[in-house]
Scaffold this active site. Sequence first.
Site, PDB file in Angstrom:
ATOM      1  N   HIS A  65       0.830  -1.206   0.000  1.00  0.00           N
ATOM      2  CA  HIS A  65       0.000   0.000   0.000  1.00  0.00           C
ATOM      3  C   HIS A  65       0.863   1.254   0.000  1.00  0.00           C
ATOM      4  CE1 HIS A  65      -4.203  -1.356   0.516  1.00  0.00           C
ATOM      5  NE2 HIS A  65      -3.567  -2.481   0.784  1.00  0.00           N
ATOM      6  N   PRO A  66       0.434   2.258  -0.745  1.00  0.00           N
ATOM      7  CA  PRO A  66       1.185   3.515  -0.782  1.00  0.00           C
ATOM      8  C   PRO A  66       0.906   4.358   0.455  1.00  0.00           C
ATOM      9  CG  PRO A  66      -0.819   3.732  -2.067  1.00  0.00           C
ATOM     10  CD  PRO A  66      -0.759   2.285  -1.598  1.00  0.00           C
TER      11      PRO A  66
ATOM     12  N   SER B 209      -6.386   3.520  -5.956  1.00  0.00           N
ATOM     13  CA  SER B 209      -5.782   4.328  -4.891  1.00  0.00           C
ATOM     14  C   SER B 209      -5.861   5.814  -5.212  1.00  0.00           C
ATOM     15  CB  SER B 209      -4.319   3.930  -4.666  1.00  0.00           C
ATOM     16  OG  SER B 209      -4.235   2.691  -4.014  1.00  0.00           O
TER      17      SER B 209
ATOM     18  N   GLU C 154      -9.423   6.901  -4.573  1.00  0.00           N
ATOM     19  CA  GLU C 154      -9.730   6.890  -3.140  1.00  0.00           C
ATOM     20  C   GLU C 154      -9.108   8.092  -2.437  1.00  0.00           C
ATOM     21  OE1 GLU C 154      -9.937   2.028  -3.269  1.00  0.00           O
ATOM     22  OE2 GLU C 154      -8.184   2.990  -2.397  1.00  0.00           O
TER      23      GLU C 154
ATOM     24  N   VAL D 171     -10.101   5.237   3.168  1.00  0.00           N
ATOM     25  CA  VAL D 171     -10.400   6.666   3.210  1.00  0.00           C
ATOM     26  C   VAL D 171     -11.718   7.050   2.546  1.00  0.00           C
ATOM     27  CG1 VAL D 171      -7.968   7.299   3.427  1.00  0.00           C
ATOM     28  CG2 VAL D 171      -9.018   7.199   1.148  1.00  0.00           C
TER      29      VAL D 171
END
Length: 171
Positions: free
Chosen positions: A73-74, A90, A93, A129
């Site tokens: 995950h970043p 991502s 999001e 998020v």
Amino acid sequence: MTQFKSCTPTTMVRDEFVSSFADIYEHSPWVAESVFDAGLDADDNHIESLHLKMSMTLLNASEQKQLDLINAHPDLAGRAAVNGELTAASTAEQAGAGIDQCSEEEFAKFTTYNNSYKNRFNFPFIMAVKGANRYQILESFEMRLGNDSETEFATALNEINKIALFRLRDM
């Protein structure tokens, strides 16, 4: 139970299934591969059923596989986001949470929190998020930095499973 809008998982061959579901868990196609290899049934044409199988696959994996997935995950508002290197999911999001609209001060705070979190726990901060804003995310950072490693590892897995559910619902 909610049907998928764009696909019927049980009608897919393995390559098609893995291709369609490979990034539900960030850069971790092994989850989709494991679920397919364990067998699908008619219930798996429903988002909630397939999500349960995928979630359990993650939770039953070795700690190293779980850690590898967490590390895939970043960072929120991190270098990958700035350089445009995130997966499409991502990117959407983080943008949906307003992270792409951070002021310089907010961006600096994200950077500080990301670094503090990684130094403390040895993996990136994970938060589903969708439905949150950047202020809520920063508050969560502050609160979770006080947790112990075991709690944060479990929280990261729980948040990853929430992210997966959001992604499945978009299909």
